[in-house]
Design an enzyme around this catalytic site. Structure first.
Site, PDB file in Angstrom:
ATOM      1  N   GLY A  17       0.707  -0.855   0.153  1.00  0.00           N
ATOM      2  CA  GLY A  17       0.001   0.050  -0.608  1.00  0.00           C
ATOM      3  C   GLY A  17       0.943   1.372  -0.031  1.00  0.00           C
ATOM      4  O   GLY A  17       1.626   1.539  -1.060  1.00  0.00           O
ATOM      5  N   ARG A  39       6.631  -8.346   7.088  1.00  0.00           N
ATOM      6  CA  ARG A  39       6.785  -9.598   6.103  1.00  0.00           C
ATOM      7  C   ARG A  39       7.800  -9.087   4.820  1.00  0.00           C
ATOM      8  O   ARG A  39       7.782  -8.702   3.893  1.00  0.00           O
ATOM      9  CB  ARG A  39       5.571  -9.701   5.274  1.00  0.00           C
ATOM     10  CG  ARG A  39       4.026  -9.664   5.721  1.00  0.00           C
ATOM     11  CD  ARG A  39       3.012  -9.750   4.594  1.00  0.00           C
ATOM     12  NE  ARG A  39       2.893  -8.400   4.482  1.00  0.00           N
ATOM     13  CZ  ARG A  39       1.694  -7.611   3.648  1.00  0.00           C
ATOM     14  NH1 ARG A  39       0.986  -8.613   3.121  1.00  0.00           N
ATOM     15  NH2 ARG A  39       1.339  -6.542   3.808  1.00  0.00           N
ATOM     16  N   VAL A  65       6.137  -2.938  14.957  1.00  0.00           N
ATOM     17  CA  VAL A  65       5.965  -1.890  15.136  1.00  0.00           C
ATOM     18  C   VAL A  65       5.467  -1.933  16.594  1.00  0.00           C
ATOM     19  O   VAL A  65       5.559  -1.046  17.871  1.00  0.00           O
ATOM     20  CB  VAL A  65       5.597  -1.466  14.891  1.00  0.00           C
ATOM     21  CG1 VAL A  65       5.943  -0.279  13.187  1.00  0.00           C
ATOM     22  CG2 VAL A  65       3.837  -1.247  14.553  1.00  0.00           C
ATOM     23  N   TYR A 157     -11.442   2.033  15.178  1.00  0.00           N
ATOM     24  CA  TYR A 157     -10.517   2.269  14.252  1.00  0.00           C
ATOM     25  C   TYR A 157     -10.014   3.649  14.169  1.00  0.00           C
ATOM     26  O   TYR A 157      -9.342   4.603  14.031  1.00  0.00           O
ATOM     27  CB  TYR A 157     -10.938   1.803  12.661  1.00  0.00           C
ATOM     28  CG  TYR A 157      -9.619   2.446  11.864  1.00  0.00           C
ATOM     29  CD1 TYR A 157      -8.367   1.686  11.719  1.00  0.00           C
ATOM     30  CD2 TYR A 157     -10.321   3.424  11.043  1.00  0.00           C
ATOM     31  CE1 TYR A 157      -7.620   2.019  10.965  1.00  0.00           C
ATOM     32  CE2 TYR A 157      -9.175   3.687   9.849  1.00  0.00           C
ATOM     33  CZ  TYR A 157      -8.302   3.610   9.595  1.00  0.00           C
ATOM     34  OH  TYR A 157      -7.318   3.905   8.949  1.00  0.00           O
ATOM     35  N   PHE A 194      -6.029  -2.534   2.773  1.00  0.00           N
ATOM     36  CA  PHE A 194      -6.117  -2.393   4.009  1.00  0.00           C
ATOM     37  C   PHE A 194      -7.667  -2.915   3.981  1.00  0.00           C
ATOM     38  O   PHE A 194      -7.602  -3.527   5.438  1.00  0.00           O
ATOM     39  CB  PHE A 194      -6.554  -0.835   4.128  1.00  0.00           C
ATOM     40  CG  PHE A 194      -7.102  -0.115   5.150  1.00  0.00           C
ATOM     41  CD1 PHE A 194      -6.042   0.156   6.131  1.00  0.00           C
ATOM     42  CD2 PHE A 194      -9.338   0.352   5.231  1.00  0.00           C
ATOM     43  CE1 PHE A 194      -7.529   0.697   6.912  1.00  0.00           C
ATOM     44  CE2 PHE A 194      -9.412   0.601   5.924  1.00  0.00           C
ATOM     45  CZ  PHE A 194      -8.276   1.430   7.077  1.00  0.00           C
TER      46      PHE A 194
HETATM   47  P1  NDP Z   1      -2.149  -2.011   3.673  1.00  0.00           P
HETATM   48  O1  NDP Z   1      -2.613  -2.590   4.493  1.00  0.00           O
HETATM   49  O2  NDP Z   1      -2.121  -1.856   2.359  1.00  0.00           O
HETATM   50  O3  NDP Z   1      -0.586  -1.399   4.841  1.00  0.00           O
HETATM   51  C1  NDP Z   1      -0.358  -1.807   5.912  1.00  0.00           C
HETATM   52  C2  NDP Z   1       1.145  -2.041   5.785  1.00  0.00           C
HETATM   53  O4  NDP Z   1       1.386  -2.200   7.411  1.00  0.00           O
HETATM   54  C3  NDP Z   1       1.582  -2.777   5.513  1.00  0.00           C
HETATM   55  O5  NDP Z   1       2.785  -2.659   5.561  1.00  0.00           O
HETATM   56  C4  NDP Z   1       1.657  -3.793   7.004  1.00  0.00           C
HETATM   57  O6  NDP Z   1       3.368  -4.523   6.585  1.00  0.00           O
HETATM   58  C5  NDP Z   1       2.484  -2.662   8.068  1.00  0.00           C
HETATM   59  N1  NDP Z   1       1.879  -3.427   9.128  1.00  0.00           N
HETATM   60  C6  NDP Z   1       0.424  -3.139   9.525  1.00  0.00           C
HETATM   61  N2  NDP Z   1       0.782  -3.833  11.222  1.00  0.00           N
HETATM   62  C7  NDP Z   1       2.109  -3.895  11.503  1.00  0.00           C
HETATM   63  C8  NDP Z   1       2.786  -4.201  12.057  1.00  0.00           C
HETATM   64  N3  NDP Z   1       2.395  -4.890  13.565  1.00  0.00           N
HETATM   65  N4  NDP Z   1       4.309  -3.900  12.518  1.00  0.00           N
HETATM   66  C9  NDP Z   1       4.728  -3.213  10.993  1.00  0.00           C
HETATM   67  N5  NDP Z   1       4.323  -2.962   9.973  1.00  0.00           N
HETATM   68  C10 NDP Z   1       2.662  -3.142  10.837  1.00  0.00           C
HETATM   69  O7  NDP Z   1      -2.886  -0.461   4.248  1.00  0.00           O
HETATM   70  P2  NDP Z   1      -2.023   0.658   3.892  1.00  0.00           P
HETATM   71  O8  NDP Z   1      -1.569   0.948   2.768  1.00  0.00           O
HETATM   72  O9  NDP Z   1      -3.749   1.456   2.741  1.00  0.00           O
HETATM   73  O10 NDP Z   1      -2.359   2.133   5.264  1.00  0.00           O
HETATM   74  C11 NDP Z   1      -1.419   2.362   5.742  1.00  0.00           C
HETATM   75  C12 NDP Z   1      -1.809   3.302   6.645  1.00  0.00           C
HETATM   76  O11 NDP Z   1      -3.055   4.164   6.397  1.00  0.00           O
HETATM   77  C13 NDP Z   1      -2.516   2.160   7.894  1.00  0.00           C
HETATM   78  O12 NDP Z   1      -2.011   2.909   9.252  1.00  0.00           O
HETATM   79  C14 NDP Z   1      -4.042   3.058   7.480  1.00  0.00           C
HETATM   80  O13 NDP Z   1      -3.967   3.482   9.262  1.00  0.00           O
HETATM   81  C15 NDP Z   1      -3.821   4.197   6.678  1.00  0.00           C
HETATM   82  N6  NDP Z   1      -4.283   4.758   5.928  1.00  0.00           N
HETATM   83  C16 NDP Z   1      -5.278   3.897   4.974  1.00  0.00           C
HETATM   84  C17 NDP Z   1      -6.598   4.251   4.169  1.00  0.00           C
HETATM   85  C18 NDP Z   1      -6.991   3.306   3.120  1.00  0.00           C
HETATM   86  O14 NDP Z   1      -8.436   3.440   2.250  1.00  0.00           O
HETATM   87  N7  NDP Z   1      -6.207   2.118   2.493  1.00  0.00           N
HETATM   88  C19 NDP Z   1      -7.307   5.473   4.295  1.00  0.00           C
HETATM   89  C20 NDP Z   1      -6.130   6.343   5.615  1.00  0.00           C
HETATM   90  C21 NDP Z   1      -5.627   5.982   6.265  1.00  0.00           C
HETATM   91  P3  NDP Z   1       3.692  -6.205   7.182  1.00  0.00           P
HETATM   92  O15 NDP Z   1       1.815  -6.811   7.357  1.00  0.00           O
HETATM   93  O16 NDP Z   1       4.000  -6.937   6.337  1.00  0.00           O
HETATM   94  O17 NDP Z   1       3.828  -5.810   8.514  1.00  0.00           O
HETATM   95  C1  8X3 Z   2      -8.932   4.356   6.228  1.00  0.00           C
HETATM   96  C2  8X3 Z   2     -10.301   4.594   5.769  1.00  0.00           C
HETATM   97  O1  8X3 Z   2     -12.503   5.663   6.301  1.00  0.00           O
HETATM   98  O2  8X3 Z   2     -12.258   3.300   5.429  1.00  0.00           O
HETATM   99  O3  8X3 Z   2      -8.459   4.968   7.621  1.00  0.00           O
HETATM  100  O4  8X3 Z   2     -10.984   4.064   7.668  1.00  0.00           O
HETATM  101  S1  8X3 Z   2     -11.737   4.530   6.211  1.00  0.00           S
END
Ligand code: NDP
Ligand code: 8X3
Length: 256
Positions: A17, A39, A65, A157, A194
């Site tokens: 992402g 991963r 983390v 969330y 996500f």
């Molecule tokens: P993805 O699921 O595609 O990516 C999430 C990333 O976070 C992965 O690389 C995953 O890696 C990592 N991650 C999750 N848990 C852990 C952990 N415990 N330790 C280390 N790494 C971790 O989602 P997005 O790219 O969409 O999300 C990225 C951020 O953006 C998040 O904070 C999300 O809440 C936020 N966000 C997302 C939105 C959306 O609509 N997609 C909108 C607004 C905000 P791995 O599993 O390999 O550890």
């Molecule tokens: C992710 C955006 O609106 O899908 O933070 O929860 S939403």
């Protein structure tokens, strides 16, 4: 405009992402990257791709983390030439489930709070002191529209992202006078892994989230992050809210 060429950037959640897209765009712009996530295979594949394409220096760190000891160790044991981190992208995060509060899973709540709130704090606590010592640095937190508004069944969330918003504001106040910049990037609907993670692999449910609306893509967030970190020294982008054109607020979405 400042360049990020040669700057050391640490990105959490780089295996997918936003984190992956930010890694790609920052590598293209000449940054030296420390990419981390759980991963490791995905990180290695990304590192190989970016080294081949851009000849960038990249360090991969397998890191959860939520594990404060592991976070402290990872930062403290960085090779000397990687220690002076210029930019921290606090991106790792997730949602789990979409349930009414009184029906929610305690385990889901703990995973979200441990990752989105405590994980972001652990990484910040390990990295920011070096920035303060050097009198320069930039912290970019990935918040969400969910940090500004609560939507049905989003309860915990949204609470975790409201906490990120408060932490960002707190950081900016506490870092005032240190020349360390703080930015939050707060996207709305963006299609990444996500929702697949939120619905534990149920791809039909995940797809439905983005049906009838052209969601943001990870590259949009990378674009915003690059913009934020390349402003001139005396100028900080404090907050960016990014929405698809057919999303007016967290819950108001025009689906076609
Ligand atoms: P993805 O699921 O595609 O990516 C999430 C990333 O976070 C992965 O690389 C995953 O890696 C990592 N991650 C999750 N848990 C852990 C952990 N415990 N330790 C280390 N790494 C971790 O989602 P997005 O790219 O969409 O999300 C990225 C951020 O953006 C998040 O904070 C999300 O809440 C936020 N966000 C997302 C939105 C959306 O609509 N997609 C909108 C607004 C905000 P791995 O599993 O390999 O550890
Ligand atoms: C992710 C955006 O609106 O899908 O933070 O929860 S939403």
């Amino acid at each position: 405009m400042e360049s990020i060429k040669g700057k050391i950037v640490i990105i959490t959640g780089a295996s997918s992402g936003f984190g992956m897209a930010i890694s790609r765009l920052f590598a293209e712009n000449g940054a030296k990257l420390i990419i981390s996530a759980r991963r490791e295979d995905k990180l290695k594949t990304l590192a190989k791709e970016l080294k081949e394409k851009y000849n960038t220096e990249i360090l991969t760190i397998k890191l959860d983390v939520r594990d404060n000891e592991a976070v402290k160790k990872a930062v403290a044991s960085l090779p000397d030439e990687w220690k002076k981190i210029d930019i921290l992208i606090n991106n790792a995060g997730l949602s789990r489930g979409l349930d009414k509060l009184h029906e929610g899973s305690i385990q889901d709540w703990e995973e979200m709070i441990d990752t989105n709130v405590k994980g972001l704090l652990y990484v910040s606590r390990a990295v920011i002191p070096g920035m303060v010592e050097r009198g320069s640095g930039h912290v970019v937190n990935i918040g969400s529209i969910a940090g500004h508004e609560v939507y049905p069944k989003g309860n915990v969330y949204c609470a975790s992202k409201h906490a990120v918003d408060a932490i960002t504001k707190g950081m900016r106040i506490d870092l005032n006078g240190t020349d360390v910049k703080v930015t939050t990037i707060d996207p709305g609907l963006a299609e990444t892994e996500f929702s697949i993670v939120r619905f534990r692999g149920d791809s039909d449910k995940a797809k439905a989230v983005y049906t009838g609306i052209e969601a943001l893509c990870a590259e949009d967030i990378a674009d915003a992050a690059l913009y934020a970190v390349t402003r001139r020294k005396n100028f900080v982008i404090a907050e960016m809210i990014l929405l698809p054109v057919n999303q007016a607020s967290a819950a108001v979405v025009n689906r076609k």
